[in-house]
Design an enzyme around this catalytic site. Structure first.
Site, PDB file in Angstrom:
ATOM      1  N   CYS A  91       0.714  -1.125  -0.028  1.00 25.20           N
ATOM      2  CA  CYS A  91       0.264   0.084   0.091  1.00 25.20           C
ATOM      3  C   CYS A  91       0.829   1.051  -0.052  1.00 25.20           C
ATOM      4  O   CYS A  91       1.531   1.997  -1.012  1.00 25.20           O
ATOM      5  CB  CYS A  91      -0.689  -0.178   1.557  1.00 25.20           C
ATOM      6  SG  CYS A  91      -2.139   1.149   1.165  1.00 25.20           S
ATOM      7  N   HIS A 191      -3.460  -5.484   2.511  1.00 29.47           N
ATOM      8  CA  HIS A 191      -3.175  -5.524   4.070  1.00 29.47           C
ATOM      9  C   HIS A 191      -3.824  -7.172   4.054  1.00 29.47           C
ATOM     10  O   HIS A 191      -4.394  -7.725   3.251  1.00 29.47           O
ATOM     11  CB  HIS A 191      -3.764  -5.194   4.655  1.00 29.47           C
ATOM     12  CG  HIS A 191      -3.365  -3.357   4.331  1.00 29.47           C
ATOM     13  ND1 HIS A 191      -2.322  -2.985   5.133  1.00 29.47           N
ATOM     14  CD2 HIS A 191      -3.875  -2.130   3.855  1.00 29.47           C
ATOM     15  CE1 HIS A 191      -1.608  -1.464   4.369  1.00 29.47           C
ATOM     16  NE2 HIS A 191      -2.191  -1.658   4.041  1.00 29.47           N
TER      17      HIS A 191
HETATM   18  N1  GLN Z   1      -1.876   6.867   2.773  1.00 31.33           N
HETATM   19  C1  GLN Z   1      -2.242   6.212   1.864  1.00 31.33           C
HETATM   20  C2  GLN Z   1      -3.731   6.537   0.458  1.00 31.33           C
HETATM   21  O1  GLN Z   1      -4.617   6.671   2.043  1.00 31.33           O
HETATM   22  C3  GLN Z   1      -1.750   4.522   1.948  1.00 31.33           C
HETATM   23  C4  GLN Z   1      -2.594   3.956   3.165  1.00 31.33           C
HETATM   24  C5  GLN Z   1      -2.382   2.329   2.803  1.00 31.33           C
HETATM   25  O2  GLN Z   1      -0.856   2.378   3.281  1.00 31.33           O
HETATM   26  N2  GLN Z   1      -3.514   1.640   3.783  1.00 31.33           N
HETATM   27  O3  GLN Z   1      -3.550   6.015  -0.079  1.00 31.33           O
END
Ligand code: GLN
Length: 245
Positions: A91, A191
């Site tokens: 992510c 995740h």
């Molecule tokens: N901050 C990033 C987004 O919202 C990544 C979020 C995450 O790693 N779950 O796209």
């Protein structure tokens, strides 16, 4: 196997740490020595010494915070990957290996620029949230990868997606594809954490990491493990999401 766990202390959303635990356990169960080094901001480390780089997800604030350190490591990461170090990126970590990420407040966060993909922010704060299942090809083997996504970022111009979305969003609301995969890295929005629910992906990553020192290492050389609990969890997820095929 030597694993560099980048920014372990704050890039760790939705149990990303579990990915490291799975890699350690699956190596240990096979008698493969596995060393995990936690690498934080300012730590002097030559990433070329590692077989695998792992970087989890994080909130916009955290991504912004690590950028100066990540940029300072840019050439070292490039060299390590050129020498065969594989990167597993989740992510927020995945976003930062592309051109840039526009955070929810409009701030442009420059990425490492190793790939031409870039990440824009969701319209009016919209986020891709929920369970996700994709179909991927890992070294020619078809597998379903499942987990949980929560990202505002909409990743575009992905030249080599990891897989095709069956349920959920993936790289963006309407992309139809998820993640990025090539010989050097696997980036994904999944995740969950990713590896406990997806033993095929865990072993794929272990093989890629083993190939740094032994390029001819093959999946068949890994002792099969009992994945019945993971398989049960996977069936439950499929049932819950109404995937019948
Ligand atoms: N901050 C990033 C987004 O919202 C990544 C979020 C995450 O790693 N779950 O796209």
């Amino acid at each position: 196997m030597k694993i560099a766990w980048l920014y372990h202390d704050f890039m760790d959303l939705y149990g990303d740490k579990g990915n490291i635990m799975v890699l350690q356990k699956r190596c240990e169960d096979r008698g493969i020595p596995c060393q995990v080094d936690k690498i934080g901001i300012g730590d002097e480390t030559d990433l070329c010494d590692y077989d695998l780089i792992f970087l989890g997800g994080g909130a916009d604030k955290e991504q912004l915070q690590l950028i100066p350190d990540l940029m300072a490591r840019r050439e070292n990461i490039r060299k390590a990957m050129d020498e065969g170090t594989f990167a597993l990126l989740i992510c927020g970590g995945y976003q930062l290996f592309g051109e840039y990420y526009i955070a929810a407040d409009g701030t442009k966060i420059d990425g490492l620029g190793f790939h031409s993909y870039y990440t824009d922010t969701g319209k009016a704060g919209a986020r891709c949230i929920g369970n996700i299942v994709i179909e991927a090809q890992l070294d020619g083997r078809t597998t379903e990868i499942m987990g949980f996504e929560n990202h505002g970022g909409q990743t575009c111009h992905v030249t080599h997606p990891l897989g095709k979305v069956i349920k959920g969003c993936g790289n963006s609301f309407d992309a139809g594809f998820e993640g990025y995969l090539d010989d050097h890295m696997l980036g994904t929005y999944i995740h969950g954490p990713l590896l406990p629910k997806n033993p095929d992906v865990a072993d794929f990553v272990i093989v890629k990491a083993m190939q740094k020192r032994n390029p001819s290492f093959r999946l068949e050389e890994l002792k099969p493990l009992d994945d019945s609990v993971a398989q049960l969890a996977r069936e439950q997820v499929r049932r819950k999401l109404g995937i019948t095929e």
